[in-house]
Design a protein around this motif. Structure first.
Motif, PDB file in Angstrom:
ATOM      1  N   VAL A 172       3.332  -7.388  -2.343  1.00 27.79           N
ATOM      2  CA  VAL A 172       3.819  -6.477  -1.307  1.00 27.79           C
ATOM      3  C   VAL A 172       4.812  -7.257  -0.454  1.00 27.79           C
ATOM      4  O   VAL A 172       4.423  -8.127   0.335  1.00 27.79           O
ATOM      5  CB  VAL A 172       2.658  -5.939  -0.453  1.00 27.79           C
ATOM      6  CG1 VAL A 172       3.171  -4.948   0.576  1.00 27.79           C
ATOM      7  CG2 VAL A 172       1.611  -5.284  -1.341  1.00 27.79           C
ATOM      8  N   ILE A 173       6.102  -6.958  -0.615  1.00 29.17           N
ATOM      9  CA  ILE A 173       7.133  -7.759   0.040  1.00 29.17           C
ATOM     10  C   ILE A 173       7.457  -7.227   1.434  1.00 29.17           C
ATOM     11  O   ILE A 173       7.194  -7.885   2.432  1.00 29.17           O
ATOM     12  CB  ILE A 173       8.401  -7.832  -0.835  1.00 29.17           C
ATOM     13  CG1 ILE A 173       8.070  -8.584  -2.127  1.00 29.17           C
ATOM     14  CG2 ILE A 173       9.516  -8.596  -0.123  1.00 29.17           C
ATOM     15  CD1 ILE A 173       8.006  -7.768  -3.334  1.00 29.17           C
ATOM     16  N   PHE A 213       0.728  -1.866   8.895  1.00 26.94           N
ATOM     17  CA  PHE A 213       0.044  -2.690   7.909  1.00 26.94           C
ATOM     18  C   PHE A 213      -0.114  -1.861   6.649  1.00 26.94           C
ATOM     19  O   PHE A 213      -0.022  -0.632   6.669  1.00 26.94           O
ATOM     20  CB  PHE A 213      -1.306  -3.209   8.421  1.00 26.94           C
ATOM     21  CG  PHE A 213      -2.333  -2.144   8.666  1.00 26.94           C
ATOM     22  CD1 PHE A 213      -3.247  -1.782   7.683  1.00 26.94           C
ATOM     23  CD2 PHE A 213      -2.401  -1.497   9.898  1.00 26.94           C
ATOM     24  CE1 PHE A 213      -4.200  -0.813   7.921  1.00 26.94           C
ATOM     25  CE2 PHE A 213      -3.351  -0.527  10.137  1.00 26.94           C
ATOM     26  CZ  PHE A 213      -4.256  -0.175   9.143  1.00 26.94           C
ATOM     27  N   CYS A 214      -0.346  -2.533   5.542  1.00 29.97           N
ATOM     28  CA  CYS A 214      -0.361  -1.874   4.233  1.00 29.97           C
ATOM     29  C   CYS A 214      -1.735  -2.036   3.592  1.00 29.97           C
ATOM     30  O   CYS A 214      -2.320  -3.128   3.615  1.00 29.97           O
ATOM     31  CB  CYS A 214       0.721  -2.475   3.341  1.00 29.97           C
ATOM     32  SG  CYS A 214       0.883  -1.672   1.738  1.00 29.97           S
ATOM     33  N   GLN A 230      -1.761  -8.144   6.675  1.00 29.92           N
ATOM     34  CA  GLN A 230      -1.824  -8.320   8.115  1.00 29.92           C
ATOM     35  C   GLN A 230      -0.942  -7.272   8.791  1.00 29.92           C
ATOM     36  O   GLN A 230      -0.125  -6.614   8.148  1.00 29.92           O
ATOM     37  CB  GLN A 230      -1.381  -9.734   8.513  1.00 29.92           C
ATOM     38  CG  GLN A 230       0.120  -9.948   8.484  1.00 29.92           C
ATOM     39  CD  GLN A 230       0.669 -10.221   7.092  1.00 29.92           C
ATOM     40  OE1 GLN A 230      -0.053 -10.108   6.112  1.00 29.92           O
ATOM     41  NE2 GLN A 230       1.947 -10.579   7.022  1.00 29.92           N
ATOM     42  N   THR A 231      -1.100  -7.120  10.091  1.00 32.46           N
ATOM     43  CA  THR A 231      -0.285  -6.185  10.860  1.00 32.46           C
ATOM     44  C   THR A 231       0.949  -6.895  11.396  1.00 32.46           C
ATOM     45  O   THR A 231       0.858  -7.995  11.942  1.00 32.46           O
ATOM     46  CB  THR A 231      -1.097  -5.598  12.033  1.00 32.46           C
ATOM     47  OG1 THR A 231      -2.243  -4.923  11.519  1.00 32.46           O
ATOM     48  CG2 THR A 231      -0.256  -4.602  12.818  1.00 32.46           C
ATOM     49  N   TRP A 244       5.692  -8.332   4.924  1.00 30.24           N
ATOM     50  CA  TRP A 244       4.318  -8.810   4.752  1.00 30.24           C
ATOM     51  C   TRP A 244       4.251 -10.038   3.841  1.00 30.24           C
ATOM     52  O   TRP A 244       3.526 -10.968   4.095  1.00 30.24           O
ATOM     53  CB  TRP A 244       3.440  -7.690   4.208  1.00 30.24           C
ATOM     54  CG  TRP A 244       3.246  -6.555   5.150  1.00 30.24           C
ATOM     55  CD1 TRP A 244       2.608  -6.587   6.354  1.00 30.24           C
ATOM     56  CD2 TRP A 244       3.728  -5.219   5.001  1.00 30.24           C
ATOM     57  NE1 TRP A 244       2.629  -5.361   6.950  1.00 30.24           N
ATOM     58  CE2 TRP A 244       3.315  -4.486   6.144  1.00 30.24           C
ATOM     59  CE3 TRP A 244       4.450  -4.544   4.023  1.00 30.24           C
ATOM     60  CZ2 TRP A 244       3.599  -3.141   6.317  1.00 30.24           C
ATOM     61  CZ3 TRP A 244       4.740  -3.204   4.185  1.00 30.24           C
ATOM     62  CH2 TRP A 244       4.323  -2.510   5.331  1.00 30.24           C
ATOM     63  N   ASN A 245       4.990  -9.995   2.719  1.00 34.11           N
ATOM     64  CA  ASN A 245       5.030 -11.124   1.770  1.00 34.11           C
ATOM     65  C   ASN A 245       3.625 -11.563   1.353  1.00 34.11           C
ATOM     66  O   ASN A 245       3.211 -12.703   1.576  1.00 34.11           O
ATOM     67  CB  ASN A 245       5.798 -12.304   2.377  1.00 34.11           C
ATOM     68  CG  ASN A 245       7.272 -12.005   2.554  1.00 34.11           C
ATOM     69  OD1 ASN A 245       7.901 -11.423   1.662  1.00 34.11           O
ATOM     70  ND2 ASN A 245       7.832 -12.364   3.700  1.00 34.11           N
ATOM     71  N   LYS A 246       2.907 -10.647   0.751  1.00 33.08           N
ATOM     72  CA  LYS A 246       1.540 -10.913   0.319  1.00 33.08           C
ATOM     73  C   LYS A 246       1.392 -10.696  -1.182  1.00 33.08           C
ATOM     74  O   LYS A 246       2.089  -9.869  -1.786  1.00 33.08           O
ATOM     75  CB  LYS A 246       0.553  -9.997   1.060  1.00 33.08           C
ATOM     76  CG  LYS A 246       0.320 -10.381   2.503  1.00 33.08           C
ATOM     77  CD  LYS A 246      -0.475 -11.665   2.595  1.00 33.08           C
ATOM     78  CE  LYS A 246      -0.760 -12.049   4.031  1.00 33.08           C
ATOM     79  NZ  LYS A 246      -1.576 -13.257   4.118  1.00 33.08           N
TER      80      LYS A 246
END
Length: 621
Positions: free
Chosen positions: A343-344, A361-362, A374-375, A384-386
């Motif tokens: 999730v970019i 947040f996603c 995270q928010t 987000w870069n997760k």
């Protein structure tokens, strides 16, 4: 002469004590012995309070299920009037009700030698009762202090109070700013074999969750020992608060609720960014609670889910290809594949706050697995870069990516959603997806950039395809709708009309209204009578039985149920509400519960009509 000598020594001791206006009483609370039983299990959960007058100066920790507790705690009590005794009271900690008294004793400070440790054995007793209730061992040292030391102590005490008030303010500010280190997503599924608390042999159970200062209370289910809640909620994790999730089960009553059982989960031992199915046993065999738990939304560059520090490991990828290879097609049939989602960022989101910004947040959901980013505060273009990974159990599952706005009251506001079937995913393709509304029918504002990678075993996927899907616990709550009720009534009416038409048709076959129809019916009757044998009926029933048995076996083989053992820890006391306020609150609730009960009855009628209509339509087809 001896009595006169004692009186003289007492006067001298009093005169010596009166020379000082302030003391420190250093206490070493060691242990208790032979304490009384207060719980039905034959033990107690003792703790000790130290008071002077009506003011409490110290409270020890609770030692669970022990009649010979060892506290080994040291503390200091400021003494301004040395002739006032220190009251020592022992209690049994009870969950959900008032604590039971286990005896009391007093420390006569005027009998202690100054600056000299004195070993004391305090026998616990109750007023007007000579029952032996055990004793407490402690060591006390009375240390005189000067006037300057008294002023210094009072100043330091004032500073401590201000610091504690400041910490409360900072804590409130932190809650307001929502600076949390993680989110615990919980799906409360069901309870099994709970305790019967009512006269009818049943209970009206509900569950309370507590994580630090975060709390949640579920709805209560009427007259059942095996409730099914299916409630989803989130609790926030703060670095400076407890990592112990406390679970308490109560029976709902009009006046005072009865405690049914408790359990604790140490979140520090739970693997993050993964959904766990936990079946937790309540203490003292009070039943079990089943829930889905995910620790997600973690922040910081050191987390393994951060895209900034993420690098593809060739060896791990080769191991994945090997584990999902054709050779391992019949190993662990429930695990068919591996899904990685990056999730970019998102852009052009809906402004949900007054200032024209949002706190997005996603959330990613794959059947019952639920992970969260995270928010990112005060932005419409969050980054987000997760990186998240899922274990895939069905090739036909759909990944749901939902963007929410986080508000101060913890209620998340919907911003947009996209559903991506696994079969339609493009491996390694970074792509923008336009967000849609809740029903995925219309467009919402904004888009989200994600990248997906998927590895699976085709043989396992094919085997899983012919078996029932994994049950998704969290479904949209059914609501009573007049239009839907009318449609179900019309469907049932059509089924009844069809049954009546079939009856008229059969009747016409015997009334020779149409010679061709009656002759055909007579011929069919002769064929059935000639070829039908009695053994055919049980054989047909046996085939149906075998079919249902195979379907049930397949469901059990592919059901996903994993039990995890977690460590139980101590539970802190919940603040008790005033009885009058609670009774008034219950009266308000009773009216709401009546409306809710009426709505549930209408909903059951609506669903019953739908079931009858569906059954009739299947028979008709």
């Amino acid at each position: 002469m001896q009595k006169h000598g004692q009186d003289t020594s007492i006067r001298q001791r009093r005169h010596e004590l009166m020379q000082h206006s302030f003391f420190h009483l250093d206490v070493w609370l060691k242990e208790g012995k032979d304490l009384v039983v207060r719980d039905s299990s034959g033990t107690s959960d003792p703790y000790v309070k130290f008071k002077i007058g009506n003011k409490q100066y110290y409270k020890s920790r609770t030692v669970y299920k022990n009649l010979n507790p060892k506290w080994d705690e040291k503390f200091t009590i400021p003494i301004e009037d040395v002739f006032k005794p220190v009251s020592v009271k022992c209690y049994d900690y009870d969950r959900g009700v008032s604590d039971d008294r286990m005896g009391a004793a007093e420390i006569d400070l005027s009998m202690l030698n100054l600056n000299s440790p004195t070993e004391l054995k305090l026998e616990l007793k109750e007023k007007k009762d000579d029952e032996y209730m055990g004793y407490i061992l402690l060591q006390c040292t009375l240390v005189p202090k000067s006037g300057e030391e008294k002023e210094q102590f009072q100043q330091s005490r004032t500073t401590t109070i201000r610091k504690s008030a400041g910490s409360l303010e900072s804590q409130a500010r932190k809650l307001k700013m929502q600076i949390w280190s993680g989110i615990v997503n919980i799906v409360l599924v069901e309870g099994q074999n709970l305790m019967a608390m009512d006269d009818n042999g049943l209970s009206d159970p509900y569950v309370k969750f507590r994580l630090g200062q975060e709390k949640y209370k579920s709805k209560h289910k009427y007259k059942t020992l095996n409730p099914r809640w299916l409630e989803q909620f989130s609790l926030r994790i703060f670095d400076d608060q407890s990592q112990t999730l406390e679970i308490s089960v109560y029976d709902h009553d009009l006046r005072s609720d009865d405690f049914m059982g408790r359990a604790t989960i140490d979140l520090s031992e739970i693997e993050k960014e993964r959904t766990h199915t936990i079946v937790k046993d309540l203490e003292d065999g009070a039943g079990t609670i089943k829930l889905l738990l995910t620790i997600s939304g973690t922040q910081g560059a050191e987390t393994i889910t951060d895209l900034v520090n993420y690098t593809t490991n060739t060896k791990e990828r080769d191991d994945l290809y090997r584990s999902y290879g054709i050779i391992n097609s019949f190993k662990n049939l429930k695990d068919i594949g591996w899904l990685q989602v990056k999730v970019i960022r998102a852009q052009g989101l809906l402004a949900a706050d007054i200032g024209g910004k949002s706190d997005p947040f996603c959330v990613l959901e794959l059947v019952n697995a639920r992970l969260q980013t995270q928010t990112e505060y005060k932005t419409l273009n969050p980054e987000w870069n997760k990186v998240f990974t899922f274990n895939v159990k069905d090739i036909h599952s759909v990944l749901e990516v939902t963007v929410f706005d986080e508000d101060r009251d913890k209620k998340a506001e919907f911003l947009g959603k996209v559903a991506i079937p696994i079969l339609l995913m493009k491996r390694g393709l970074r792509r923008w997806y336009a967000l849609k509304d809740k029903k995925l029918l219309g467009r919402s504002k904004g888009a989200i950039l994600v990248e997906m990678d998927f590895i699976y075993n085709p043989v396992k996927a094919a085997i899983r395809t012919v078996n029932p899907r994994e049950e998704k616990y969290m479904q949209p709550d059914p609501k009573f709708k007049i239009s839907l009720m009318k449609r179900n009534i019309n469907r049932v009416t059509q089924i009844i009309s069809s049954i009546m038409e079939v009856g008229k048709f059969l009747q016409s076959c015997f009334e020779w209204e149409s010679k061709a129809r009656s002759i055909t019916a007579f011929t069919v009757f002769l064929i059935i009578t000639w070829f039908f044998e009695p053994y055919m009926l049980p054989v047909t029933l046996l085939l149906l039985f075998l079919k249902n048995y195979l379907i049930k076996s397949a469901k059990e083989a592919f059901s996903v149920e994993s039990k995890e053992e977690v460590v139980s820890v101590d539970e802190e006391e919940d603040d008790e509400d005033d009885d009058a306020a609670k009774q008034k609150k219950d009266e308000k609730k009773s009216v709401r519960e009546k409306f809710q009960a009426a709505q549930e009855v209408c909903l059951q009628v609506q669903q019953g009509m739908d079931m009858v209509a569906s059954l009739g339509e299947r028979i008709k087809k």
